[in-house]
Motif scaffolding. Structure first.
Motif, PDB file in Angstrom:
ATOM      1  N   ARG A  48       0.826  -1.204   0.000  1.00  0.00           N
ATOM      2  CA  ARG A  48       0.000   0.000   0.000  1.00  0.00           C
ATOM      3  C   ARG A  48       0.865   1.260   0.000  1.00  0.00           C
ATOM      4  N   ASP A 227      -9.790  -8.383  -5.492  1.00  0.00           N
ATOM      5  CA  ASP A 227      -8.801  -8.207  -4.432  1.00  0.00           C
ATOM      6  C   ASP A 227      -7.995  -6.931  -4.632  1.00  0.00           C
ATOM      7  N   ASP A 228      -7.588  -6.686  -5.882  1.00  0.00           N
ATOM      8  CA  ASP A 228      -6.774  -5.499  -6.113  1.00  0.00           C
ATOM      9  C   ASP A 228      -7.589  -4.222  -5.931  1.00  0.00           C
ATOM     10  N   GLU A 231      -7.610  -3.571  -2.327  1.00  0.00           N
ATOM     11  CA  GLU A 231      -6.344  -3.010  -1.858  1.00  0.00           C
ATOM     12  C   GLU A 231      -6.240  -1.535  -2.214  1.00  0.00           C
ATOM     13  N   ILE A 475       0.702  -8.416  -5.423  1.00  0.00           N
ATOM     14  CA  ILE A 475       0.775  -8.280  -3.982  1.00  0.00           C
ATOM     15  C   ILE A 475       0.923  -9.665  -3.384  1.00  0.00           C
ATOM     16  N   ARG A 480      -0.817  -8.970   1.875  1.00  0.00           N
ATOM     17  CA  ARG A 480      -2.258  -8.785   1.945  1.00  0.00           C
ATOM     18  C   ARG A 480      -2.765  -9.099   3.350  1.00  0.00           C
ATOM     19  N   ASP A 483      -2.021  -6.185   5.514  1.00  0.00           N
ATOM     20  CA  ASP A 483      -2.957  -5.073   5.336  1.00  0.00           C
ATOM     21  C   ASP A 483      -4.276  -5.356   6.028  1.00  0.00           C
ATOM     22  N   ASP A 484      -4.702  -6.641   5.952  1.00  0.00           N
ATOM     23  CA  ASP A 484      -5.970  -6.972   6.561  1.00  0.00           C
ATOM     24  C   ASP A 484      -5.956  -6.749   8.056  1.00  0.00           C
TER      25      ASP A 484
END
Length: 513
Positions: A48, A227-228, A231, A475, A480, A483-484
């Motif tokens: 990110r 998913d992207d 993000e 990613i 990922r 980020d979650d």
């Protein structure tokens, strides 16, 4: 309205300076944010931050290029319209303009180019260092050029060579440490944070909540996302909160540093403070005027809404202190400098001062409201029509701190009149001899036309960058997961992710460039 050479040249200076100053604070903030995001990515490895680094870096490149061009025009018009002033004070301004030019053209431009073209080519730490050099360079550049303006407000560190009719710089350190410069620099940087932060808040919130990224381009809230896309929404949410914090913190710091600058201003230019308050009579325990309505042409206002003692506090720090009024200062200056009017345009000083404060507070309040509404990762109720309408007004948000900064400079420069260098040279004595009204008007028209074209180009470039999806590099699953687990605007808060993702260390990542 009849305009003479002096009026046109002053208008020309105002147009050129105000326009140039729209890009300077943006460059300062975007450079610092790019360096911060790049460092965050370097330290955490979160994709990110890498994507946001590229986005903000592109905005910095566009803004920096326009700032350099408009800066060149500003120096050109300085020689065109104010050659007598340049001749008299060239020894003082020469070092500051030379250093600022060297920093802007060589240090900042060179290292910005190294940073942009250094992806995949420079060692990682060296590459990171290049953007920090740019960020520090913009601050040094701002400090040095503000010293030149501070000299015009409060001439220091010079001697006058009567034989040559020129000022001679006696101490470069004294010029840099002018009390006005030391007070104005943090105030200016705080204002820059507000403007740059508001731009990032508008971009981030607009893409996060209004035109969300989808695989096919810009979409509307509620559309299916991959998913992207998910993000990217997280990344734009992060950008919005970074911008909001910058705007709010800049607003608070602007108020605090403005208090310091106001006290310095009262000491070196008491007429400016008196004009800002339309205070005609010297008063002990002076009130702060919130609103005043007076007669055309000046004089005591016939209606005023005041806060008791506040002006004495702001001016001196003592609620019972005496603040000099316009009438007494006019008599004092006439005795000191000779016959003439030393009173600036009071209504312009009064209202530009209030516009600066009021509009700046509005921008900070909007940023605070956004932070409150999205605290702990809460989602905005975009289905509410009033929230939806407010979000669609976000593109104009950067105009608020831009307008506040512009009114601030209008107040600073017009309330200094009739002086070009306070107490030394009147404005009418600094314009270029032989310059005709027609020539000055032609130059003003040319500058305005050129700036109009540049404004269109800059706006289109920024919109092009903003409308693009963030870089869609692959990613990793680890990133990922990381980020979650992020707090704030993260997916866990939206109910879409899995809390508790592990933190990815930089050393564990494969090189991404």
């Amino acid at each position: 309205m009849d305009l003479d050479v002096l009026d046109i040249t002053r208008l020309q200076f105002a147009v050129v300076t105000i326009y140039h100053y729209l890009f300077v604070p943006l460059s300062i903030t975007l450079a610092a944010v790019t360096a911060g995001l790049h460092t965050a990515w370097h330290r955490t490895g979160r994709e990110r931050y890498r994507r946001l680094t590229l986005l903000v870096g592109k905005l910095l490149l566009v803004t920096f290029a326009v700032g350099v061009v408009t800066g060149l025009v500003q120096e050109f018009q300085f020689g065109l319209g104010w050659s007598d002033f340049a001749r008299a004070y060239g020894d003082v301004f020469g070092p500051t303009l030379a250093i600022e030019g060297m920093l802007a053209f060589f240090l900042e431009a060179t290292f910005l180019g190294l940073w942009y073209f250094g992806w995949d080519r420079l060692p990682r730490r060296l590459h990171l260092a290049t953007i920090w050099v740019v960020a520090v360079g913009t601050l040094i550049s701002a400090f040095v050029i503000l010293a030149a303006n501070a000299f015009m407000q409060n001439p220091v560190a010079y001697s006058w060579d009567a034989e040559r009719g020129r000022a001679r710089l006696e101490s470069f350190l004294g010029l840099m440490t002018n009390p006005v410069n030391l007070a104005a620099f943090p105030h200016t940087i705080a204002g820059a944070a507000m403007l740059g932060g508001a731009l990032l808040l508008a971009i981030g919130a607009w893409r996060r909540w209004v035109h969300v990224p989808t695989a096919s381009g810009l979409g509307e809230p509620g559309e299916p996302e991959g998913d992207d896309d998910h993000e990217q929404r997280l990344a734009f949410g992060t950008l919005a909160r970074v911008g909001a914090w910058l705007t709010l913190a800049g607003g608070v710091m602007t108020a605090l540093t403005g208090d310091v600058l106001g006290k310095v201003m009262t000491e070196v230019q008491p007429m400016k403070m008196a004009a800002a308050e339309a205070l005609y009579t010297t008063t002990a325990g002076a009130p702060f005027s919130i609103l005043a309505i007076g007669r055309p042409g000046g004089g005591e206002p016939f209606f005023s809404l005041d806060v008791p003692y506040l002006l004495s506090v702001l001016a001196v720090g003592d609620p019972t202190a005496t603040v000099q009024g316009i009438d007494d200062l006019q008599a004092q200056y006439a005795a000191q400098f000779g016959p003439g009017s030393y009173v600036p345009v009071v209504w312009m000083a009064y209202w530009s001062f209030r516009a600066m404060i009021g509009i700046g507070m509005a921008a900070a309040a909007i940023a605070a409201a956004y932070l409150w509404a999205t605290r702990r990762g809460r989602a905005l109720p975009v289905g509410n029509r009033w929230v939806a309408r407010a979000l669609r007004l976000l593109p104009v948000l950067p105009l608020l701190p831009a307008a506040a900064g512009t009114f601030g400079w209008v107040f600073t420069e017009t309330a200094r009149q009739p002086w070009l260098a306070f107490g030394l040279t009147r404005t009418e004595d600094g314009i270029s001899p032989g310059l005709t009204a027609g020539e000055a008007l032609a130059a003003l028209a040319a500058f305005t036309l050129a700036y109009g074209v540049i404004a269109v180009v800059w706006t289109r470039l920024v919109l092009h960058v903003v409308r693009q999806d963030l870089d869609t590099a692959a990613i990793s699953g680890a990133e990922r997961d990381d980020d979650d687990g992020d707090a704030g605007d993260g997916p866990a808060a939206d109910g879409e992710g899995t809390p508790g993702g592990r933190r990815t260390r930089d050393d564990d990542l494969a090189p991404s460039y």
